[in-house]
Design a protein around this motif. Structure first.
Motif, PDB file in Angstrom:
ATOM      1  N   HIS A  83      23.327  13.921  10.532  1.00 46.74           N
ATOM      2  CA  HIS A  83      24.551  13.365  11.098  1.00 46.74           C
ATOM      3  C   HIS A  83      25.118  14.379  12.094  1.00 46.74           C
ATOM      4  CE1 HIS A  83      25.388  10.000   8.052  1.00 46.74           C
ATOM      5  NE2 HIS A  83      24.202  10.487   7.763  1.00 46.74           N
ATOM      6  N   LEU A  84      25.076  14.041  13.356  1.00 50.33           N
ATOM      7  CA  LEU A  84      25.565  14.936  14.409  1.00 50.33           C
ATOM      8  C   LEU A  84      26.946  14.462  14.862  1.00 50.33           C
ATOM      9  CD1 LEU A  84      22.207  15.100  16.364  1.00 50.33           C
ATOM     10  CD2 LEU A  84      23.239  16.999  15.139  1.00 50.33           C
ATOM     11  N   PRO A  85      27.980  15.271  14.634  1.00 44.80           N
ATOM     12  CA  PRO A  85      29.328  14.821  14.978  1.00 44.80           C
ATOM     13  C   PRO A  85      29.733  15.156  16.415  1.00 44.80           C
ATOM     14  CG  PRO A  85      29.447  16.914  13.834  1.00 44.80           C
ATOM     15  CD  PRO A  85      27.984  16.561  13.940  1.00 44.80           C
ATOM     16  N   CYS A  86      30.682  14.378  16.905  1.00 43.47           N
ATOM     17  CA  CYS A  86      31.244  14.625  18.231  1.00 43.47           C
ATOM     18  C   CYS A  86      32.712  14.211  18.221  1.00 43.47           C
ATOM     19  CB  CYS A  86      30.474  13.840  19.288  1.00 43.47           C
ATOM     20  SG  CYS A  86      31.058  14.083  20.981  1.00 43.47           S
ATOM     21  N   ASP A 109      39.437   4.608  15.760  1.00 39.47           N
ATOM     22  CA  ASP A 109      40.336   5.034  16.845  1.00 39.47           C
ATOM     23  C   ASP A 109      39.556   5.592  18.043  1.00 39.47           C
ATOM     24  OD1 ASP A 109      41.408   8.216  15.340  1.00 39.47           O
ATOM     25  OD2 ASP A 109      39.473   7.497  16.023  1.00 39.47           O
ATOM     26  N   ARG A 110      38.239   5.617  17.942  1.00 38.50           N
ATOM     27  CA  ARG A 110      37.331   6.076  19.005  1.00 38.50           C
ATOM     28  C   ARG A 110      37.497   7.552  19.351  1.00 38.50           C
ATOM     29  NH1 ARG A 110      35.134   3.810  23.471  1.00 38.50           N
ATOM     30  NH2 ARG A 110      37.018   4.185  24.713  1.00 38.50           N
ATOM     31  N   LYS A 111      38.163   8.305  18.543  1.00 38.69           N
ATOM     32  CA  LYS A 111      38.358   9.710  18.861  1.00 38.69           C
ATOM     33  C   LYS A 111      37.216  10.577  18.347  1.00 38.69           C
ATOM     34  CE  LYS A 111      43.337   9.493  19.392  1.00 38.69           C
ATOM     35  NZ  LYS A 111      44.652  10.046  19.037  1.00 38.69           N
ATOM     36  N   SER A 112      36.292   9.989  17.665  1.00 37.51           N
ATOM     37  CA  SER A 112      35.105  10.722  17.227  1.00 37.51           C
ATOM     38  C   SER A 112      33.957   9.752  17.044  1.00 37.51           C
ATOM     39  CB  SER A 112      35.373  11.474  15.927  1.00 37.51           C
ATOM     40  OG  SER A 112      35.605  10.554  14.882  1.00 37.51           O
ATOM     41  N   SER A 113      32.765  10.315  17.048  1.00 38.57           N
ATOM     42  CA  SER A 113      31.571   9.507  16.811  1.00 38.57           C
ATOM     43  C   SER A 113      30.521  10.376  16.138  1.00 38.57           C
ATOM     44  CB  SER A 113      31.026   8.921  18.119  1.00 38.57           C
ATOM     45  OG  SER A 113      30.651   9.943  19.029  1.00 38.57           O
ATOM     46  N   THR A 114      29.534   9.728  15.562  1.00 33.55           N
ATOM     47  CA  THR A 114      28.472  10.440  14.864  1.00 33.55           C
ATOM     48  C   THR A 114      27.136   9.825  15.232  1.00 33.55           C
ATOM     49  OG1 THR A 114      29.920  10.912  12.985  1.00 33.55           O
ATOM     50  CG2 THR A 114      27.553  11.146  12.621  1.00 33.55           C
ATOM     51  N   LEU A 115      26.221  10.661  15.670  1.00 38.02           N
ATOM     52  CA  LEU A 115      24.852  10.221  15.910  1.00 38.02           C
ATOM     53  C   LEU A 115      24.071  10.425  14.620  1.00 38.02           C
ATOM     54  CD1 LEU A 115      22.710   9.278  18.021  1.00 38.02           C
ATOM     55  CD2 LEU A 115      22.112  11.702  18.259  1.00 38.02           C
ATOM     56  N   ILE A 116      23.398   9.406  14.186  1.00 36.00           N
ATOM     57  CA  ILE A 116      22.666   9.466  12.924  1.00 36.00           C
ATOM     58  C   ILE A 116      21.173   9.303  13.190  1.00 36.00           C
ATOM     59  CG2 ILE A 116      22.361   8.440  10.634  1.00 36.00           C
ATOM     60  CD1 ILE A 116      25.264   7.287  11.049  1.00 36.00           C
ATOM     61  N   LEU A 117      20.427  10.338  12.806  1.00 33.07           N
ATOM     62  CA  LEU A 117      18.964  10.244  12.805  1.00 33.07           C
ATOM     63  C   LEU A 117      18.578   9.975  11.354  1.00 33.07           C
ATOM     64  CD1 LEU A 117      18.118  13.387  14.997  1.00 33.07           C
ATOM     65  CD2 LEU A 117      18.561  11.042  15.737  1.00 33.07           C
ATOM     66  N   ASN A 135      22.801   0.391  16.893  1.00 31.40           N
ATOM     67  CA  ASN A 135      21.520   0.838  16.341  1.00 31.40           C
ATOM     68  C   ASN A 135      20.424   0.590  17.358  1.00 31.40           C
ATOM     69  OD1 ASN A 135      22.420   1.354  13.489  1.00 31.40           O
ATOM     70  ND2 ASN A 135      22.885  -0.825  13.609  1.00 31.40           N
ATOM     71  N   ASN A 136      19.488   1.519  17.446  1.00 29.93           N
ATOM     72  CA  ASN A 136      18.258   1.261  18.186  1.00 29.93           C
ATOM     73  C   ASN A 136      17.115   1.944  17.454  1.00 29.93           C
ATOM     74  OD1 ASN A 136      18.164   3.982  19.004  1.00 29.93           O
ATOM     75  ND2 ASN A 136      19.036   3.532  21.023  1.00 29.93           N
ATOM     76  N   ARG A 137      15.944   1.935  18.068  1.00 32.95           N
ATOM     77  CA  ARG A 137      14.768   2.440  17.359  1.00 32.95           C
ATOM     78  C   ARG A 137      14.841   3.952  17.131  1.00 32.95           C
ATOM     79  NH1 ARG A 137      11.564   5.144  20.754  1.00 32.95           N
ATOM     80  NH2 ARG A 137      11.819   4.796  22.989  1.00 32.95           N
ATOM     81  N   MET A 138      15.663   4.638  17.912  1.00 30.70           N
ATOM     82  CA  MET A 138      15.717   6.088  17.799  1.00 30.70           C
ATOM     83  C   MET A 138      16.791   6.550  16.819  1.00 30.70           C
ATOM     84  SD  MET A 138      15.308   7.420  21.710  1.00 30.70           S
ATOM     85  CE  MET A 138      15.357   9.134  21.224  1.00 30.70           C
ATOM     86  N   ALA A 139      17.938   5.878  16.833  1.00 26.01           N
ATOM     87  CA  ALA A 139      19.078   6.410  16.087  1.00 26.01           C
ATOM     88  C   ALA A 139      20.135   5.333  15.892  1.00 26.01           C
ATOM     89  CB  ALA A 139      19.693   7.582  16.867  1.00 26.01           C
ATOM     90  N   SER A 140      21.201   5.724  15.193  1.00 26.51           N
ATOM     91  CA  SER A 140      22.388   4.890  15.063  1.00 26.51           C
ATOM     92  C   SER A 140      23.583   5.668  15.569  1.00 26.51           C
ATOM     93  CB  SER A 140      22.620   4.501  13.599  1.00 26.51           C
ATOM     94  OG  SER A 140      21.567   3.693  13.128  1.00 26.51           O
ATOM     95  N   LEU A 141      24.542   4.960  16.117  1.00 27.32           N
ATOM     96  CA  LEU A 141      25.782   5.558  16.601  1.00 27.32           C
ATOM     97  C   LEU A 141      26.933   4.927  15.838  1.00 27.32           C
ATOM     98  CD1 LEU A 141      27.419   7.316  18.550  1.00 27.32           C
ATOM     99  CD2 LEU A 141      27.295   5.442  20.223  1.00 27.32           C
ATOM    100  N   ALA A 142      27.657   5.770  15.114  1.00 32.04           N
ATOM    101  CA  ALA A 142      28.821   5.321  14.377  1.00 32.04           C
ATOM    102  C   ALA A 142      30.058   5.793  15.124  1.00 32.04           C
ATOM    103  CB  ALA A 142      28.807   5.885  12.961  1.00 32.04           C
ATOM    104  N   ILE A 143      30.933   4.870  15.495  1.00 32.88           N
ATOM    105  CA  ILE A 143      32.133   5.181  16.282  1.00 32.88           C
ATOM    106  C   ILE A 143      33.354   4.960  15.408  1.00 32.88           C
ATOM    107  CG2 ILE A 143      33.458   4.589  18.346  1.00 32.88           C
ATOM    108  CD1 ILE A 143      30.820   3.548  19.564  1.00 32.88           C
ATOM    109  N   ALA A 144      34.225   5.954  15.338  1.00 28.93           N
ATOM    110  CA  ALA A 144      35.447   5.836  14.553  1.00 28.93           C
ATOM    111  C   ALA A 144      36.322   4.715  15.094  1.00 28.93           C
ATOM    112  CB  ALA A 144      36.214   7.152  14.583  1.00 28.93           C
TER     113      ALA A 144
END
Lengths: 115, 115
Positions: free
Chosen positions: A19-22, A67-75, A56-65
């Protein structure tokens, strides 16, 4: 340009989820969230992007908060090939989804995957 | 290989010389971007084209730098009177009309060393 904040580095074991946060607290309503990664000695590679809903795509998933103030890339299952620098980027878009064009890269997160 | 190609892959030059790099985008991609990346940093946007029109130039692109895309296909980036600070990886990317720039496909880059 709205800025993003990512950890300098993260480590994972092979075949485990990552889980890569941003953080992007100054995101505007027209900003899309993009993720790219750069393997050693290669140009960046598109991973995924989204606006409000999780993607979601074949490489990863993107979870967006909400309030959109953060997101997480999930491998979902890290492999050795996923060791790279991961960049979280905000890109303003015009109405209709056409982007302004340029990507503003930060320092990114260096992901190390252990066998 | 149908990806973005860049030539040359490596260029070593002496300070004060002119250099020119070429980028061939993916066929029918209408947008083409140039970025520069120094060691340990993320890529920095330089300029981009939509077809043959240059739509945006970064302040980083001094008057020694010029980019062209004369027929809306390949592009060239020229640096005149090179300086040691120009040493970097120069990356080219392209994107198709349908995504409006949301997904950019990068080439392998041209590494410039100015002695």
């Amino acid at each position: 340009d709205a800025k993003t904040t990512q950890p300098n580095s993260m480590e994972s074991n092979e075949e485990e989820p990552v889980h890569l946060p941003c953080n992007h607290s100054t995101i505007s309503g027209t900003d899309y969230i993009h993720w790219y990664r750069q393997l050693p000695s290669q140009g960046p590679e598109y991973v995924i992007h989204g606006l409000t809903s999780n993607v979601n795509n074949r490489m990863a998933s993107l979870a967006i908060a909400e309030d959109r103030k953060s997101s997480t890339l999930i491998l979902h299952r890290a492999t050795l090939r996923d060791a790279a620098v991961y960049y979280c980027i905000l890109s303003p878009h015009l109405l209709g989804g056409t982007s302004y064009g340029k990507l503003t890269f930060g320092q990114g997160t260096i992901l190390t995957v252990h066998p | 290989d149908t990806g973005v190609s860049q030539n040359p892959r490596h260029k070593i030059t002496k300070r004060g010389q002119n250099v020119t790099f070429r980028c061939d985008p993916i066929s029918e991609h209408n947008r083409l971007y140039w970025y520069r990346q120094t060691l340990g940093q993320g890529p920095e946007f330089l300029t981009y084209f939509q077809n043959e029109a240059q739509l945006e130039k970064s302040r980083l692109l001094s008057d020694r730098f010029s980019a062209e895309r004369p027929k809306g296909s390949f592009s060239t980036l020229e640096i005149q009177r090179t300086e040691q600070g120009d040493s970097a990886m120069y990356l080219c990317a392209s994107s198709p009309r349908r995504t409006g720039g949301g997904e950019q496909f990068f080439g392998p880059g041209t590494r410039l060393t100015v002695l």
